[in-house]
Design a protein around this motif. Structure first.
Motif, PDB file in Angstrom:
ATOM      1  N   ALA A   1       0.831  -1.205   0.000  1.00 36.45           N
ATOM      2  CA  ALA A   1       0.000   0.000   0.000  1.00 36.45           C
ATOM      3  C   ALA A   1       0.866   1.255   0.000  1.00 36.45           C
ATOM      4  CB  ALA A   1      -0.928  -0.008   1.206  1.00 36.45           C
ATOM      5  N   LYS A   2       1.950   1.225   0.752  1.00 36.41           N
ATOM      6  CA  LYS A   2       2.872   2.366   0.781  1.00 36.41           C
ATOM      7  C   LYS A   2       3.507   2.573  -0.593  1.00 36.41           C
ATOM      8  CE  LYS A   2       5.058   5.429   3.417  1.00 36.41           C
ATOM      9  NZ  LYS A   2       6.008   6.014   2.449  1.00 36.41           N
ATOM     10  N   ALA A   3       3.811   1.477  -1.283  1.00 40.27           N
ATOM     11  CA  ALA A   3       4.384   1.594  -2.624  1.00 40.27           C
ATOM     12  C   ALA A   3       3.381   2.205  -3.598  1.00 40.27           C
ATOM     13  CB  ALA A   3       4.838   0.219  -3.108  1.00 40.27           C
TER      14      ALA A   3
ATOM     15  N   LEU B   1     -14.652   2.514 -11.056  1.00 43.58           N
ATOM     16  CA  LEU B   1     -13.401   3.087 -10.567  1.00 43.58           C
ATOM     17  C   LEU B   1     -13.525   3.476  -9.105  1.00 43.58           C
ATOM     18  CD1 LEU B   1     -10.545   4.208 -11.075  1.00 43.58           C
ATOM     19  CD2 LEU B   1     -11.612   6.324 -11.871  1.00 43.58           C
ATOM     20  N   LEU B   2     -14.662   4.072  -8.716  1.00 43.16           N
ATOM     21  CA  LEU B   2     -14.867   4.460  -7.321  1.00 43.16           C
ATOM     22  C   LEU B   2     -14.855   3.241  -6.403  1.00 43.16           C
ATOM     23  CD1 LEU B   2     -15.587   6.639  -5.210  1.00 43.16           C
ATOM     24  CD2 LEU B   2     -17.998   6.219  -5.758  1.00 43.16           C
ATOM     25  N   ARG B   3     -15.496   2.174  -6.817  1.00 48.63           N
ATOM     26  CA  ARG B   3     -15.516   0.963  -5.989  1.00 48.63           C
ATOM     27  C   ARG B   3     -14.126   0.351  -5.861  1.00 48.63           C
ATOM     28  NH1 ARG B   3     -21.099  -1.515  -8.665  1.00 48.63           N
ATOM     29  NH2 ARG B   3     -22.544  -0.146  -7.501  1.00 48.63           N
ATOM     30  N   THR B   4     -13.333   0.442  -6.913  1.00 48.99           N
ATOM     31  CA  THR B   4     -11.960  -0.050  -6.835  1.00 48.99           C
ATOM     32  C   THR B   4     -11.138   0.799  -5.881  1.00 48.99           C
ATOM     33  OG1 THR B   4     -12.129  -0.843  -9.118  1.00 48.99           O
ATOM     34  CG2 THR B   4      -9.930  -0.638  -8.189  1.00 48.99           C
ATOM     35  N   ILE B   5     -11.334   2.112  -5.915  1.00 51.14           N
ATOM     36  CA  ILE B   5     -10.647   2.996  -4.967  1.00 51.14           C
ATOM     37  C   ILE B   5     -11.035   2.652  -3.534  1.00 51.14           C
ATOM     38  CG2 ILE B   5     -10.468   5.393  -4.194  1.00 51.14           C
ATOM     39  CD1 ILE B   5     -10.764   6.245  -7.107  1.00 51.14           C
ATOM     40  N   PHE B   6     -12.323   2.377  -3.317  1.00 51.84           N
ATOM     41  CA  PHE B   6     -12.764   2.010  -1.972  1.00 51.84           C
ATOM     42  C   PHE B   6     -12.144   0.688  -1.523  1.00 51.84           C
ATOM     43  CE2 PHE B   6     -15.640  -0.321   0.820  1.00 51.84           C
ATOM     44  CZ  PHE B   6     -15.768   0.580   1.870  1.00 51.84           C
ATOM     45  N   ALA B   7     -12.089  -0.298  -2.424  1.00 53.64           N
ATOM     46  CA  ALA B   7     -11.484  -1.583  -2.067  1.00 53.64           C
ATOM     47  C   ALA B   7     -10.017  -1.418  -1.704  1.00 53.64           C
ATOM     48  CB  ALA B   7     -11.639  -2.571  -3.223  1.00 53.64           C
ATOM     49  N   LEU B   8      -9.300  -0.555  -2.419  1.00 53.13           N
ATOM     50  CA  LEU B   8      -7.912  -0.273  -2.054  1.00 53.13           C
ATOM     51  C   LEU B   8      -7.833   0.406  -0.691  1.00 53.13           C
ATOM     52  CD1 LEU B   8      -6.604   1.036  -5.498  1.00 53.13           C
ATOM     53  CD2 LEU B   8      -5.896  -1.074  -4.381  1.00 53.13           C
ATOM     54  N   SER B   9      -8.778   1.290  -0.417  1.00 49.84           N
ATOM     55  CA  SER B   9      -8.762   2.036   0.842  1.00 49.84           C
ATOM     56  C   SER B   9      -8.996   1.128   2.036  1.00 49.84           C
ATOM     57  CB  SER B   9      -9.814   3.150   0.806  1.00 49.84           C
ATOM     58  OG  SER B   9      -9.575   4.051  -0.263  1.00 49.84           O
TER      59      SER B   9
ATOM     60  N   GLY C   1      -6.757   4.564   3.103  1.00 51.81           N
ATOM     61  CA  GLY C   1      -8.058   5.060   3.530  1.00 51.81           C
ATOM     62  C   GLY C   1      -8.005   6.482   4.036  1.00 51.81           C
ATOM     63  N   ARG C   2      -7.040   6.766   4.902  1.00 54.59           N
ATOM     64  CA  ARG C   2      -6.917   8.133   5.442  1.00 54.59           C
ATOM     65  C   ARG C   2      -6.554   9.129   4.349  1.00 54.59           C
ATOM     66  NH1 ARG C   2      -7.249   8.804  10.759  1.00 54.59           N
ATOM     67  NH2 ARG C   2      -7.061   6.975  12.115  1.00 54.59           N
ATOM     68  N   TYR C   3      -5.805   8.682   3.348  1.00 55.10           N
ATOM     69  CA  TYR C   3      -5.472   9.579   2.244  1.00 55.10           C
ATOM     70  C   TYR C   3      -6.724   9.896   1.423  1.00 55.10           C
ATOM     71  CZ  TYR C   3      -2.896  11.509  -1.730  1.00 55.10           C
ATOM     72  OH  TYR C   3      -2.418  12.342  -2.716  1.00 55.10           O
ATOM     73  N   ALA C   4      -7.552   8.889   1.168  1.00 54.59           N
ATOM     74  CA  ALA C   4      -8.724   9.080   0.311  1.00 54.59           C
ATOM     75  C   ALA C   4      -9.754  10.011   0.949  1.00 54.59           C
ATOM     76  CB  ALA C   4      -9.352   7.728  -0.015  1.00 54.59           C
ATOM     77  N   ILE C   5     -10.018   9.838   2.259  1.00 54.93           N
ATOM     78  CA  ILE C   5     -11.071  10.632   2.891  1.00 54.93           C
ATOM     79  C   ILE C   5     -10.632  12.063   3.169  1.00 54.93           C
ATOM     80  CG2 ILE C   5     -12.136   8.611   3.942  1.00 54.93           C
ATOM     81  CD1 ILE C   5     -10.783   9.342   6.545  1.00 54.93           C
TER      82      ILE C   5
ATOM     83  N   LEU D   1     -20.914   2.207   2.652  1.00 54.87           N
ATOM     84  CA  LEU D   1     -19.499   1.849   2.811  1.00 54.87           C
ATOM     85  C   LEU D   1     -18.624   3.081   2.992  1.00 54.87           C
ATOM     86  CD1 LEU D   1     -19.164  -1.016   0.165  1.00 54.87           C
ATOM     87  CD2 LEU D   1     -19.735  -1.163   2.589  1.00 54.87           C
ATOM     88  N   TRP D   2     -18.860   4.127   2.192  1.00 55.54           N
ATOM     89  CA  TRP D   2     -18.015   5.317   2.290  1.00 55.54           C
ATOM     90  C   TRP D   2     -18.266   6.084   3.590  1.00 55.54           C
ATOM     91  CZ3 TRP D   2     -13.707   6.494   0.026  1.00 55.54           C
ATOM     92  CH2 TRP D   2     -13.410   5.978  -1.233  1.00 55.54           C
ATOM     93  N   THR D   3     -19.514   6.207   3.999  1.00 57.86           N
ATOM     94  CA  THR D   3     -19.770   6.885   5.275  1.00 57.86           C
ATOM     95  C   THR D   3     -19.253   6.058   6.447  1.00 57.86           C
ATOM     96  OG1 THR D   3     -22.003   5.894   5.252  1.00 57.86           O
ATOM     97  CG2 THR D   3     -21.773   8.163   4.440  1.00 57.86           C
ATOM     98  N   GLY D   4     -19.330   4.733   6.336  1.00 57.78           N
ATOM     99  CA  GLY D   4     -18.770   3.891   7.385  1.00 57.78           C
ATOM    100  C   GLY D   4     -17.266   4.041   7.490  1.00 57.78           C
ATOM    101  N   LEU D   5     -16.573   4.102   6.349  1.00 62.12           N
ATOM    102  CA  LEU D   5     -15.125   4.291   6.374  1.00 62.12           C
ATOM    103  C   LEU D   5     -14.761   5.647   6.963  1.00 62.12           C
ATOM    104  CD1 LEU D   5     -12.263   3.368   5.560  1.00 62.12           C
ATOM    105  CD2 LEU D   5     -12.679   4.392   3.305  1.00 62.12           C
ATOM    106  N   GLY D   6     -15.477   6.686   6.541  1.00 58.50           N
ATOM    107  CA  GLY D   6     -15.186   8.007   7.086  1.00 58.50           C
ATOM    108  C   GLY D   6     -15.449   8.097   8.573  1.00 58.50           C
ATOM    109  N   SER D   7     -16.553   7.480   9.035  1.00 58.35           N
ATOM    110  CA  SER D   7     -16.855   7.508  10.468  1.00 58.35           C
ATOM    111  C   SER D   7     -15.813   6.742  11.264  1.00 58.35           C
ATOM    112  CB  SER D   7     -18.243   6.915  10.710  1.00 58.35           C
ATOM    113  OG  SER D   7     -18.522   6.831  12.088  1.00 58.35           O
ATOM    114  N   SER D   8     -15.350   5.608  10.733  1.00 54.57           N
ATOM    115  CA  SER D   8     -14.363   4.808  11.448  1.00 54.57           C
ATOM    116  C   SER D   8     -13.037   5.531  11.608  1.00 54.57           C
ATOM    117  CB  SER D   8     -14.150   3.484  10.712  1.00 54.57           C
ATOM    118  OG  SER D   8     -13.131   2.719  11.306  1.00 54.57           O
ATOM    119  N   LEU D   9     -12.641   6.296  10.598  1.00 47.98           N
ATOM    120  CA  LEU D   9     -11.334   6.951  10.627  1.00 47.98           C
ATOM    121  C   LEU D   9     -11.378   8.364  11.197  1.00 47.98           C
ATOM    122  CD1 LEU D   9      -9.925   5.830   7.151  1.00 47.98           C
ATOM    123  CD2 LEU D   9      -9.429   4.847   9.392  1.00 47.98           C
ATOM    124  N   LEU D  10     -12.543   9.038  11.110  1.00 50.17           N
ATOM    125  CA  LEU D  10     -12.606  10.439  11.515  1.00 50.17           C
ATOM    126  C   LEU D  10     -13.415  10.676  12.782  1.00 50.17           C
ATOM    127  CD1 LEU D  10     -13.184  12.124   8.030  1.00 50.17           C
ATOM    128  CD2 LEU D  10     -11.019  11.813   9.258  1.00 50.17           C
TER     129      LEU D  10
END
Length: 741
Positions: free
Chosen positions: A444-446, A477-485, A493-497, A521-530
């Protein structure tokens, strides 16, 4: 290649076919010397114009394949005839030597029948000896196999036996005058290469040892690269095999060798996917695809550095890059690269490889180039105020360029993370055992350091006002970005949100209404990280004055509230869909509107299946969702209540287990049914009964799938730990969701 060895005849013919149809033309193209080319071609001449592919446009694919096989078989028959001639010539020479010795002619006529003639009496030997005369035999000094002074040979001659198709090496090796010109040489080489393929040449008969010893992978890869590069750049030198007249159209050109770059490329691909030989050509094939991408990097950088006013005309990818991307995407979605056997070493030879690891390593080695490619094709934002440069109304719009690029890159990214997020969050690989089935933190860092992840986000945010057709690819494309996040939430994930344009869209209520599961999924990811209670930072903004900073709120509710509200809406919509779907199934007469409504209900029920697949297959999926629920006091209880109501609805539905509902007596046909007016009525009743059984069968499958998905979600809620869930359910047996959304 044709010396004494222990290879079979089939393998020998495959080697010979490779030498004739590919290795020879490849060496001719390398040296590009007319004398060498004419010596290789000899007296070979391609068929006339009437037998060319242009004259056979109306033929089917099977007929064209048959013609190619006949041409190949003709050469093979000629080789066999040459072998027969050599054997017979050796036998004749042996017999003549025996006849010229001091022995009698008896040994000449009875050499192959010694055992059968051992009991002949001496009188017979004397009779044969008396009849023998050395003058009756023709010795080697006067033997001329090419003497055609007589019109027709006798019954022992070769010409009549071969039906005029006599294979004479000395004559065939003489260069034809046509092949001593560049135009004639190009046509001959073009015909040989156009007939080449992995299947027609029976190259699958070659063992891995033979394939490697002869360097076939290297020859195929080098020739494919040379032809494609020449096809891209062109050649103005008429004294070359790779030249073509640019004034002629593609239909009129039958000697443009550069257009045949796909023949060696597809042959190398077929060998790379051949698991019988341990994918022994996969490494070379991947190196070739990486070379296609990296060789075009200079062209890509020149596109990036071009003025913005020329963006409309220069943002198309170079052909080398386009071929490399499409070939990579095809490889990542092929059955041979995703089956369970691809996770382990295929074969025992030294050339055998592990397909998954080889493909993953090749993709990671190209992530820098992939980032440059996306930067090249994505529409550029104007620095002089709003709008996007690169918008065009003609058919060559840059929209097509970024759509084609995204369609190729998305499967490559899915191969790295083992999640088909663009469809239904199913896993890419069958089975397990691979050392790389998820995205690790170093990987992921790479991705982040290479700029590829940043370019994916930029591509999505720069294409908001595109057409409906491109919105399908944009959502994938958006779903692929979410899967990577979610594979690396603390890194990607923190970079995307923290991308404002992305968050403004995916956290909006309108997005939740249009894409319910994606909004959850996107609101759940944002709530979990923010919004995590343990990790939420305290505000430290201090104003220099007493004035209050007033900003219009985008949303009045928190991310956790929106996530839980979306989940409740998902459960309610599935409840309603199940009830309505049951009513449609029970109808005796089905209209077209009923079928369309049933299809919509299946898509609605597919949403909860996708959400369940996300929880099951994404490593951090359950933890992220439970974190967002725990950020609101009553959210966990509301989620449990919603899923309990859905389970209650499922329990009340009929199972139709073993349903064989029919009409009693309709299947018993009497002799006088043809004269009975009620026969048509019975046939109609039978059709309705069959249709009802089929609808109930489909209903059972959908309900079973939804029931399994609800069970996964209920187990996740009961765990309340978020340690992950590896529950395998029969979700892959039926897909109720649409793969076009």
């Amino acid at each position: 290649m044709i010396g004494s060895s222990n290879i079979t005849s089939s393998e020998g013919y495959a080697q010979l076919a490779f030498a004739i149809f590919l290795e020879g033309p490849y060496r001719c193209i390398q040296q590009d010397n007319l004398d060498v080319i004419s010596q290789f071609l000899g007296s070979f001449q391609p068929p006339e114009k009437t037998n060319s592919a242009a004259a056979h446009e109306g033929l089917s694919a099977e007929e064209k394949s048959r013609l190619v096989e006949e041409a190949t078989a003709k050469i093979v028959d000629g080789i066999e005839k040459m072998s027969m001639e050599e054997d017979k010539a050796k036998a004749d020479k042996k017999n003549r030597d025996d006849a010229s010795s001091s022995s009698s002619e008896f040994f000449l006529h009875n050499k192959n029948n010694n055992v059968a003639k051992e009991d002949d009496n001496d009188s017979m030997e004397e009779m044969w000896a008396e009849d023998s005369d050395p003058d009756d035999f023709e010795y080697e000094s006067s033997y001329n196999p090419y003497n055609n002074t007589t019109g027709n040979n006798d019954g022992d001659g070769y010409e009549d036996d071969m039906d005029g198709d006599y294979f004479i090496p000395t004559q065939l090796s003489n260069p034809d005058p046509t092949n001593q010109t560049w135009e004639g040489a190009r046509k001959s080489i073009f015909h040989l290469l156009s007939s080449f393929s992995y299947g027609n040449m029976a190259l699958n008969l070659l063992s891995s040892h033979t394939w490697s010893a002869l360097g076939m992978s290297e020859s195929l890869g080098d020739l494919a690269f040379t032809l494609l590069l020449a096809n891209t750049n062109g050649s103005s030198d008429s004294n070359s095999l790779l030249w073509r007249d640019k004034q002629l159209t593609q239909e009129d050109v039958d000697d443009d060798i550069t257009t045949l770059w796909d023949r060696p490329l597809f042959a190398l691909r077929d060998r790379a996917m051949d698991n019988i030989h341990g994918h022994d050509a996969l490494s070379t094939y991947l190196q070739l695809l990486c070379a296609f991408l990296s060789h075009s990097e200079e062209d890509i950088m020149s596109i990036l550095s071009s003025p913005s006013k020329d963006t409309n005309n220069t943002n198309d990818l170079p052909p080398l890059t386009a071929v490399g991307l499409s070939s990579f995407a095809t490889l990542c979605t092929s059955k041979e690269m995703t089956c369970s056997s691809s996770a382990k070493l295929c074969g025992t030879s030294i050339e055998s490889v592990c397909p998954r690891d080889e493909v993953s390593d090749a993709i990671f080695n190209s992530i820098d180039t992939l980032g440059h490619i996306i930067e090249c094709v994505r529409p550029k934002k104007s620095m002089f105020g709003g709008g996007i440069t690169g918008k065009a109304s003609d058919d060559n719009s840059p929209t097509e360029s970024w759509v084609r690029t995204a369609v190729c890159i998305i499967p490559m990214l899915e191969y790295l993370i083992n999640i088909q997020a663009r469809f239904d969050f199913q896993t890419v690989f069958e089975g397990g055992g691979s050392r790389r089935t998820i995205l690790s933190d170093p990987d992921a860092k790479a991705l982040l350091d290479s700029g590829l992840f940043r370019e994916l986000l930029s591509l999505y945010t720069c294409t908001q006002d595109e057409s409906d057709a491109s919105n399908v690819v944009r959502l994938q494309l958006l779903r692929t970005i979410f899967a990577l996040s979610v594979q690396a939430p603390e890194i990607l994930g923190r970079y995307a949100i923290r991308v404002p344009d992305l968050v403004k869209e995916v956290h909006a209520s309108i997005f939740m209404d249009e894409n319910l599961v994606d909004g959850i999924l996107w609101t759940g990811l944002g709530s979990s990280l923010l919004e995590s209670k343990l990790e939420a930072p305290k505000p430290r903004l201090k104003l220099r004055t007493n004035a209050k900073l007033i900003l219009p709120p985008v949303e009045t509710s928190s991310l956790a509230e929106r996530c839980n509200s979306g989940f409740e809406q998902l459960c309610k919509s599935c409840n309603s869909a199940l009830t309505s779907y049951k009513v449609i199934v029970e109808k005796e007469d089905q209209s077209e509107d009923d079928e369309n409504e049933a299809r919509q209900h299946k898509e609605t029920l597919g949403s909860i299946v996708n959400f369940s697949n996300y929880l099951s297959n994404c490593p951090h999926g359950i933890k992220i969702w439970l974190d967002s629920l725990n950020n609101k006091e009553d959210s966990p209880q509301k989620a449990k209540t919603a899923i309990a109501d859905l389970r209650s609805t499922l329990a009340r539905l009929p199972s139709y287990a073993g349903d064989e509902t029919g009409v009693k007596g309709v299947d018993h046909k009497k002799d006088d049914d043809n004269d009975n007016p009620s026969t048509d009525d019975h046939s109609e009743i039978r059709q309705k009964a069959t249709s009802l059984r089929q609808r109930r069968k489909d209903f059972r499958q959908v309900v079973s799938l939804v029931r399994s998905s609800v069970k996964v979600i209920a187990l996740a809620l009961e765990s309340q730990k978020g340690a992950g869930l590896s529950l395998k359910t029969p979700m892959s047996s039926y897909n109720a969701s649409s793969k076009t959304d």
